[in-house]
Design a protein around this motif. Structure first.
Motif, short mmCIF file in Angstrom:
data_model
loop_
_atom_site.label_atom_id
_atom_site.label_comp_id
_atom_site.label_asym_id
_atom_site.label_seq_id
_atom_site.Cartn_x
_atom_site.Cartn_y
_atom_site.Cartn_z
N PHE A 22 0.84 -1.20 0.00
CA PHE A 22 0.00 0.00 0.00
C PHE A 22 0.87 1.25 0.00
O PHE A 22 0.64 2.19 -0.76
N ALA A 23 1.89 1.27 0.86
CA ALA A 23 2.78 2.43 0.93
C ALA A 23 3.56 2.61 -0.37
O ALA A 23 3.73 3.73 -0.85
N LEU A 24 4.01 1.50 -0.96
CA LEU A 24 4.76 1.58 -2.21
C LEU A 24 3.91 2.17 -3.33
O LEU A 24 4.35 3.03 -4.09
N LEU A 25 2.66 1.70 -3.43
CA LEU A 25 1.81 2.14 -4.53
C LEU A 25 1.29 3.55 -4.33
O LEU A 25 0.82 4.18 -5.28
N LEU A 26 1.33 4.06 -3.12
CA LEU A 26 1.02 5.47 -2.90
C LEU A 26 2.13 6.36 -3.45
O LEU A 26 1.89 7.52 -3.79
N ASP A 27 3.32 5.81 -3.54
CA ASP A 27 4.47 6.60 -3.97
C ASP A 27 4.35 6.93 -5.44
O ASP A 27 4.08 6.06 -6.27
N GLU A 28 4.54 8.20 -5.80
CA GLU A 28 4.47 8.63 -7.19
C GLU A 28 5.56 7.99 -8.04
O GLU A 28 5.49 7.97 -9.26
N GLY A 29 6.61 7.43 -7.37
CA GLY A 29 7.69 6.79 -8.11
C GLY A 29 7.47 5.32 -8.38
O GLY A 29 8.35 4.66 -8.93
N ALA A 30 6.30 4.78 -8.00
CA ALA A 30 6.02 3.37 -8.26
C ALA A 30 6.09 3.09 -9.76
O ALA A 30 5.57 3.85 -10.57
N THR A 31 6.74 1.98 -10.13
CA THR A 31 6.97 1.66 -11.53
C THR A 31 5.95 0.65 -12.05
O THR A 31 5.20 0.03 -11.29
N ALA A 32 5.94 0.47 -13.37
CA ALA A 32 5.07 -0.53 -13.97
C ALA A 32 5.42 -1.92 -13.46
O ALA A 32 4.55 -2.77 -13.26
N ASN A 33 6.71 -2.16 -13.22
CA ASN A 33 7.14 -3.45 -12.68
C ASN A 33 6.62 -3.65 -11.26
O ASN A 33 6.20 -4.76 -10.88
N ASP A 34 6.63 -2.56 -10.47
CA ASP A 34 6.05 -2.63 -9.12
C ASP A 34 4.59 -3.06 -9.19
O ASP A 34 4.14 -3.93 -8.43
N ARG A 35 3.83 -2.44 -10.11
CA ARG A 35 2.41 -2.74 -10.21
C ARG A 35 2.17 -4.17 -10.69
O ARG A 35 1.23 -4.84 -10.26
N ALA A 36 3.03 -4.66 -11.59
CA ALA A 36 2.90 -6.04 -12.07
C ALA A 36 3.16 -7.02 -10.92
O ALA A 36 2.45 -8.03 -10.77
N GLU A 37 4.19 -6.76 -10.11
CA GLU A 37 4.48 -7.62 -8.98
C GLU A 37 3.36 -7.58 -7.94
O GLU A 37 3.05 -8.58 -7.29
N PHE A 38 2.76 -6.38 -7.79
CA PHE A 38 1.64 -6.26 -6.87
C PHE A 38 0.47 -7.12 -7.33
O PHE A 38 -0.18 -7.82 -6.53
N ARG A 39 0.15 -7.09 -8.63
CA ARG A 39 -0.93 -7.92 -9.15
C ARG A 39 -0.64 -9.40 -8.87
O ARG A 39 -1.54 -10.16 -8.49
N ALA A 40 0.62 -9.81 -9.07
CA ALA A 40 0.99 -11.20 -8.81
C ALA A 40 0.81 -11.56 -7.34
O ALA A 40 0.35 -12.65 -7.00
N TRP A 41 1.16 -10.62 -6.47
CA TRP A 41 1.00 -10.85 -5.02
C TRP A 41 -0.48 -11.02 -4.67
O TRP A 41 -0.86 -11.90 -3.90
N LEU A 42 -1.35 -10.19 -5.23
CA LEU A 42 -2.78 -10.32 -4.97
C LEU A 42 -3.31 -11.68 -5.41
O LEU A 42 -4.15 -12.28 -4.73
N GLN A 43 -2.82 -12.17 -6.53
CA GLN A 43 -3.35 -13.41 -7.09
C GLN A 43 -2.93 -14.64 -6.29
O GLN A 43 -3.54 -15.70 -6.45
N ARG A 44 -1.93 -14.50 -5.43
CA ARG A 44 -1.44 -15.69 -4.71
C ARG A 44 -2.40 -16.19 -3.65
O ARG A 44 -2.39 -17.37 -3.32
#
Length: 311
Positions: A22-44
């Motif tokens: 949550f804190a990472l994705l609030l950051d304006e510097g979050a990358t497309a790779n960050d968001r892809a890894e987040f989606r993978a984490w949700l799916q687990r």
């Protein structure tokens, strides 16, 4: 953000992992790779979805707590490295900052609302969803500050008092005109429907003519380009029109019209161009409209978190 094993020790638990994401994705510097890894984490695991959904609920509730003041020296990256309780506290502070910024406005709309106002000089302003503006009108100037969202202006003639819309670093000066200024994530878009607007950044200036728009992104001002006026400003008629628009951009726009977060869980789907018309006057049925009009599957885990999959 790296894998769970590297970033989140096992003994920290799912709640701590959710807080770090949550804190990472609030950051304006979050990358497309960050968001892809987040989606993978949700799916687990459904537990991951439930934990993140609870943080979304706390975040949105915090925006209604004006007594909680943010710490201006606390960056989001620092929050990421701190304890779990601090993450939630920071979310409350940041939500409060948004509340206070819009509370200081002279005119505002809530999520899913639009409104039309007559300004003291006779100009008309139409506010899109979740929009806030402030006025600074004097005997020699008419200045509007766009604090959040998007606004469309029909400017009353007054040669002795320029009409200027300020939005962060950008200044848009009307030259007897109708135009909109909107904030889209990290960008600012100025679109002109009548006459001309002089758009100025700290280093550049462009005259934007009828039927054109410009984008201010990464501290640079684009060259004016022709636009589809009806599609770009379709919210004024209660609809949003998307023509061959990447689905992730559609979802990002629609997220401004409803509470909670929508996340596209498939990278190919997120990039797929779609054409759809959504009636925003029925904001509660946005998800239904998407599911009926597109080959997607929607999973709503709470009012605060919705995941979108290919069908």
């Amino acid at each position: 953000m790296t894998s769970d094993n590297e970033q989140c020790p096992a003994d920290t638990g799912v709640s701590r992992q959710a807080e770090e994401w949550f804190a990472l994705l609030l950051d304006e510097g979050a990358t497309a790779n960050d968001r892809a890894e987040f989606r993978a984490w949700l799916q687990r695991s459904p537990e991951h979805v439930a934990a993140y959904s609870e943080l979304e609920r706390l975040w949105l509730g915090a925006a209604a707590l004006p007594e909680v003041m943010p710490n201006p020296s606390l960056t989001r990256r620092k929050v990421l490295k701190s304890g779990g309780a601090l993450v939630v506290l920071a979310a409350a502070g940041l939500g409060s900052a948004i509340y206070l910024r819009s509370a200081a406005a002279d005119y505002r709309t809530g999520v899913g609302e639009t409104a039309r106002f007559t300004l003291p000089d006779g100009s008309i302003v139409e506010l899109s969803t979740a929009t806030a503006i402030s006025l600074d009108f004097t005997t020699n100037q008419r200045r509007v500050v766009l604090r959040e969202g998007e606004a469309f202006f029909i400017v009353a003639p007054d040669a002795s008092r320029p009409f200027v819309v300020a939005c962060k670093q950008l200044r848009s000066t009307a030259l007897g005109t109708q135009f909109s200024v909107g904030m889209q994530e990290n960008d600012i878009v100025v679109a002109v429907t009548e006459h001309t607007v002089r758009v100025s950044s700290p280093t550049e200036e462009q005259d934007v003519r009828e039927g054109q728009s410009v984008i201010f992104a990464n501290d640079r001002l684009s060259v004016p380009v022709m636009m589809d006026v009806d599609a770009q400003l379709s919210w004024r008629g209660g609809k949003l029109v998307f023509i061959s628009t990447p689905f992730e951009d559609v979802v990002a726009t629609l997220s401004r019209w409803r509470r909670g977060k929508m996340i596209v869980m498939d990278r190919t789907l997120s990039r797929r161009p779609v054409s759809i018309i959504v009636d925003v006057r029925r904001a509660g049925r946005i998800l239904e409209n998407l599911e009926n009009g597109l080959p997607i599957r929607i999973a709503s885990y709470s009012p605060w978190l919705t995941l979108i999959y290919p069908q």
